[in-house]
Scaffold this motif. Structure first.
Motif, PDB file in Angstrom:
ATOM      1  N   PRO A  13       0.871  -1.277  -0.169  1.00 31.47           N
ATOM      2  CA  PRO A  13      -0.059   0.378   0.180  1.00 31.47           C
ATOM      3  C   PRO A  13       1.055   0.918   0.011  1.00 31.47           C
ATOM      4  N   GLU A  14       0.659   2.274  -0.852  1.00 28.43           N
ATOM      5  CA  GLU A  14       1.200   3.603  -0.926  1.00 28.43           C
ATOM      6  C   GLU A  14       1.725   3.967   0.509  1.00 28.43           C
ATOM      7  N   HIS A  15       0.625   3.794   1.893  1.00 29.06           N
ATOM      8  CA  HIS A  15       0.740   4.495   2.924  1.00 29.06           C
ATOM      9  C   HIS A  15       2.021   3.420   3.996  1.00 29.06           C
ATOM     10  N   ALA A  16       2.416   1.939   3.413  1.00 25.37           N
ATOM     11  CA  ALA A  16       2.936   1.373   4.540  1.00 25.37           C
ATOM     12  C   ALA A  16       4.353   1.743   4.375  1.00 25.37           C
ATOM     13  N   VAL A  17       5.296   1.974   5.461  1.00 26.40           N
ATOM     14  CA  VAL A  17       6.383   2.872   5.990  1.00 26.40           C
ATOM     15  C   VAL A  17       7.194   1.227   5.781  1.00 26.40           C
ATOM     16  N   ARG A  18       8.413   0.948   5.296  1.00 29.85           N
ATOM     17  CA  ARG A  18       8.783  -0.321   4.802  1.00 29.85           C
ATOM     18  C   ARG A  18      10.226  -0.062   6.538  1.00 29.85           C
ATOM     19  N   PHE A  19      10.198  -0.846   6.868  1.00 26.74           N
ATOM     20  CA  PHE A  19      12.238  -1.038   7.545  1.00 26.74           C
ATOM     21  C   PHE A  19      12.261  -0.497   6.970  1.00 26.74           C
ATOM     22  N   ARG A  20      13.587   0.401   7.398  1.00 31.65           N
ATOM     23  CA  ARG A  20      14.489   1.123   7.175  1.00 31.65           C
ATOM     24  C   ARG A  20      16.029   1.868   8.348  1.00 31.65           C
ATOM     25  N   LEU A  45      14.854   3.934  13.270  1.00 31.38           N
ATOM     26  CA  LEU A  45      15.300   2.939  14.231  1.00 31.38           C
ATOM     27  C   LEU A  45      15.419   4.431  15.129  1.00 31.38           C
ATOM     28  N   ALA A  46      16.178   5.102  15.297  1.00 29.43           N
ATOM     29  CA  ALA A  46      16.154   6.652  15.865  1.00 29.43           C
ATOM     30  C   ALA A  46      15.248   6.192  16.367  1.00 29.43           C
ATOM     31  N   TRP A  47      13.404   6.478  15.871  1.00 28.17           N
ATOM     32  CA  TRP A  47      12.345   7.252  16.627  1.00 28.17           C
ATOM     33  C   TRP A  47      12.081   5.999  17.411  1.00 28.17           C
ATOM     34  N   ALA A  48      12.404   4.626  17.699  1.00 21.77           N
ATOM     35  CA  ALA A  48      11.958   3.517  18.889  1.00 21.77           C
ATOM     36  C   ALA A  48      11.972   3.881  20.217  1.00 21.77           C
ATOM     37  N   PRO A  49      13.373   4.563  20.248  1.00 24.12           N
ATOM     38  CA  PRO A  49      13.519   4.280  21.561  1.00 24.12           C
ATOM     39  C   PRO A  49      13.044   5.724  22.435  1.00 24.12           C
ATOM     40  N   GLY A  58       8.331   5.819  12.041  1.00 28.73           N
ATOM     41  CA  GLY A  58       9.636   4.798  12.210  1.00 28.73           C
ATOM     42  C   GLY A  58       9.018   3.349  11.979  1.00 28.73           C
ATOM     43  N   GLY A  59       7.916   3.402  11.513  1.00 28.95           N
ATOM     44  CA  GLY A  59       7.816   1.651  10.948  1.00 28.95           C
ATOM     45  C   GLY A  59       7.147   0.806  12.206  1.00 28.95           C
ATOM     46  N   VAL A  60       6.218  -0.418  12.176  1.00 29.31           N
ATOM     47  CA  VAL A  60       5.511  -1.298  12.990  1.00 29.31           C
ATOM     48  C   VAL A  60       6.542  -1.460  13.863  1.00 29.31           C
ATOM     49  N   LEU A  61       8.011  -1.292  14.165  1.00 30.39           N
ATOM     50  CA  LEU A  61       8.365  -1.401  15.187  1.00 30.39           C
ATOM     51  C   LEU A  61       8.640  -0.173  16.354  1.00 30.39           C
ATOM     52  N   THR A  62       8.284   0.798  15.984  1.00 31.90           N
ATOM     53  CA  THR A  62       8.207   1.903  16.563  1.00 31.90           C
ATOM     54  C   THR A  62       7.349   1.732  17.231  1.00 31.90           C
ATOM     55  N   SER A  63       5.601   1.273  16.259  1.00 32.13           N
ATOM     56  CA  SER A  63       4.767   1.344  16.855  1.00 32.13           C
ATOM     57  C   SER A  63       4.626   0.162  18.067  1.00 32.13           C
ATOM     58  N   ILE A  64       5.840  -1.068  17.907  1.00 37.26           N
ATOM     59  CA  ILE A  64       5.519  -2.166  19.090  1.00 37.26           C
ATOM     60  C   ILE A  64       6.368  -1.073  20.450  1.00 37.26           C
TER      61      ILE A  64
END
Length: 267
Positions: free
Chosen positions: A57-64, A68-72, A202-208
């Protein structure tokens, strides 16, 4: 949505029939398996998309790696919101924030390691690839981020409802019709908005990370009183609305073409 609700509610119906984790170890297994409904739905969608050669999907955020800086950063922010709300509610007459019961909670999980693993697997990891990583980008195709996150939050609240009838769960201890229970369910909406912002950044890792930080802080503080839950919900709503408003249209992810890895749950 059909897979997520079907798997979860069917598993939780069995857990209800068995009396819940506090009565039957088998019920605990069905209770845990039910949490994976969103992840199972996400995997089915990803595999089907890969087989049909469809683009993400157009709005999917892929892992880059840069994301990762956004997660912490957002993990700390999500926890800080709950802590600040706990102190504000105490000033307004609510219970004082305390970690007195934290050691008992951790011991109940079998130690710090199992506490962390259990809290991650039983909630954020089982849910975020489905809600934020799969449903949200598709909803964003026809809706703005505010409306998409609000609708997804409402669906998320409904999805949690059977947990109020499974003996031994936090939701069951609160009660479905008590002020605390109603506020707990309603708080799914602003929390979903925060997780959607985290996903966009930041993608799904950041939402986790945001999902985990919120759950962990609330569990360790033993947040159950209505005044505290209300303040947390209000502060999360204000923070989520403000953060979502900071995302410029130019920040929107571009269309991602399909690749052999598209069927893997990487966003």
């Amino acid at each position: 949505m059909t897979i997520a609700f079907g798997v979860s509610w069917a598993s939780w119906a069995v857990a209800i029939g068995l009396g819940g984790p506090s009565v039957s170890p088998l019920a605990g297994q069905f209770h845990l398996f039910g949490a994976f409904g969103p992840l199972i739905g996400a995997l089915v969608i990803r595999v089907r998309r890969g087989r049909r050669g469809r683009p993400a999907p157009e709005h999917a955020v892929r892992f880059r790696p840069a994301n990762l800086a956004w997660a912490p950063l957002l993990l700390v922010a999500a926890s800080a919101i709950v802590l600040a709300a706990a102190f504000i509610s105490h000033a307004a007459g609510g219970p004082a924030p305390s970690l007195d019961g934290a050691l008992d909670v951790i011991a109940g999980f079998g130690g710090p390691a199992t506490f962390l693993v259990g809290l991650i697997i039983g909630g954020p990891l089982a849910e975020e690839p489905g809600w934020r990583g799969t449903a949200y980008p598709r909803m964003r195709a026809t809706k703005g981020r505010f409306l998409a996150s609000l609708i997804l939050g409402a669906l998320w609240a409904v999805w949690h409802l059977p947990l109020f009838f499974i003996g031994g769960t936090v939701q069951n201890s609160l009660g479905a019709t008590t002020p605390s229970g109603v506020l707990f369910a309603a708080s799914s909406i602003p929390m979903a908005m925060l997780c959607c912002y985290a996903y966009e950044r930041g993608g799904v890792l950041t939402s986790i990370a945001v999902h985990f930080a919120t759950n962990a802080t609330m569990v360790l503080l033993d947040v159950q009183q209505p005044v505290t839950l209300a303040v947390i919900m209000g502060m999360q709503a204000v923070a989520a609305a403000a953060l979502l408003a900071t995302i410029r249209p130019a920040d929107r992810p571009t269309v991602v073409t399909t690749s052999p890895l598209d069927s893997a749950p990487t966003h």
